[in-house]
Design a protein around this motif. Sequence first.
Motif, PDB file in Angstrom:
ATOM      1  N   SER A   1       0.672  -1.216  -0.040  1.00 21.41           N
ATOM      2  CA  SER A   1      -0.101  -0.086  -0.054  1.00 21.41           C
ATOM      3  C   SER A   1       0.815   1.433   0.129  1.00 21.41           C
ATOM      4  N   ALA A   2       2.200   1.210   0.582  1.00 21.09           N
ATOM      5  CA  ALA A   2       2.839   2.309   0.336  1.00 21.09           C
ATOM      6  C   ALA A   2       3.167   2.722  -0.932  1.00 21.09           C
ATOM      7  N   ASP A   3       3.285   1.762  -1.702  1.00 20.72           N
ATOM      8  CA  ASP A   3       3.581   2.103  -3.380  1.00 20.72           C
ATOM      9  C   ASP A   3       2.417   2.698  -4.074  1.00 20.72           C
ATOM     10  N   LEU A   4       1.163   2.200  -3.498  1.00 20.93           N
ATOM     11  CA  LEU A   4       0.159   3.034  -3.998  1.00 20.93           C
ATOM     12  C   LEU A   4      -0.205   4.440  -3.649  1.00 20.93           C
ATOM     13  N   ILE A   5       0.335   4.359  -2.238  1.00 24.20           N
ATOM     14  CA  ILE A   5       0.150   5.937  -1.820  1.00 24.20           C
ATOM     15  C   ILE A   5       1.008   6.871  -2.529  1.00 24.20           C
ATOM     16  N   ARG A   6       2.329   6.214  -2.792  1.00 23.48           N
ATOM     17  CA  ARG A   6       3.382   7.090  -3.693  1.00 23.48           C
ATOM     18  C   ARG A   6       2.610   7.442  -5.002  1.00 23.48           C
TER      19      ARG A   6
ATOM     20  N   ALA B   1      -8.491   4.217   4.600  1.00 23.95           N
ATOM     21  CA  ALA B   1      -8.630   3.348   5.714  1.00 23.95           C
ATOM     22  C   ALA B   1      -8.031   2.020   5.357  1.00 23.95           C
ATOM     23  N   TYR B   2      -8.378   1.542   4.198  1.00 26.82           N
ATOM     24  CA  TYR B   2      -7.631   0.332   3.860  1.00 26.82           C
ATOM     25  C   TYR B   2      -6.061   0.319   3.627  1.00 26.82           C
ATOM     26  N   ALA B   3      -5.568   1.582   3.098  1.00 33.84           N
ATOM     27  CA  ALA B   3      -4.210   1.739   3.112  1.00 33.84           C
ATOM     28  C   ALA B   3      -3.671   1.782   4.268  1.00 33.84           C
TER      29      ALA B   3
END
Length: 347
Positions: A26-31, A73-75
Amino acid sequence: MDNQIDFFQWLESDMALKILTCLDDSADLIRASAVSHYWQNFVISNGLNKQLCLKRFPQLASITHDPSSGDVAYAALFQAVTKFPQSYCIADPVSASSTDNYPEESILNTLDPRDKIRQRDYSYWSSKGSDDPEKPETLIYNLSANFCVISEIYLHPFQALFQIDSPIYSSKYVRFRMGHPRSLTEINHDFMESQECADDKFIWTYTSQIFPMAQENRLQKFKLRACDLHRVAHVQAIGRKLSPAFCVEVCEESKGVALRYDGGEFEVMMQRVSSGDGGSLSTSLLPVQPPRQLAWGNLQDFLHMVQAPPQDGGWYEWVVDDGDDDEVEEEEVDMDGDDEIDPAFLI
């Protein structure tokens, strides 16, 4: 700058979705969401963080009502499951399917780290047994938070050193289940005292594979990706407590499960993790403090001993438990995160 274009906007939605679903953190999706408003809207509108959570942790599929913050929230949940500190997660016992001699051989003994809880009494739980070797026995425990993720469970079979040939009473196989109460009113009952099994009072949302159990007097670790037990000396579950950053609420009418997310509590916990203040597990199997009922029972025994005169002119020997008992083999918990663990959620 005016000549720069966002290549993502030139892709078909299916192609863009295929690219982003290759990300496994999820950190990559946030980036990726931070690249532009278009990327952010694309990630959120397609629920990519939720999809990633369900892909890695399919037990979350039992959640029927998403938090108002949705994909954010899921991230955060993905980060919590992988980064929150590990801890001991069993709070107290609920019930045993059967107990041979209650309360001397109660399920409560399995949460005491000592092999002996009094001068001569061994600490273990024992079932009544059955002529049918396929009949399972069940131990049920409350976990210590509203929302937990359990990654490892430890069991130590009991060896009866006071019997001829010192037999080991161990099950051949074990299986683990996680779930939530059907109704809070139904579990407001002392199942141990009444010698009732609470198995039908819970909805089991996760069932593990069946694990073979070694017929050996040692601590055995089971990593989680109807439980057959005979005598158990010690039990402990290790995992991550996600509350109060996350909690689940069960609607008794609709039987649905809602996920609640507190962004402030999540940030506080992540700051503790970043600063190294998340705590660490000792290599001991069980919590340092024994259950209050056991501690009080031991105090009563001690007072009775010192107040009563020794019989036959005998004398008392004070034995210091330094934790080096050769009969208990301790295993160090792997905390470096290198092992891939498929956790089981309590929902």
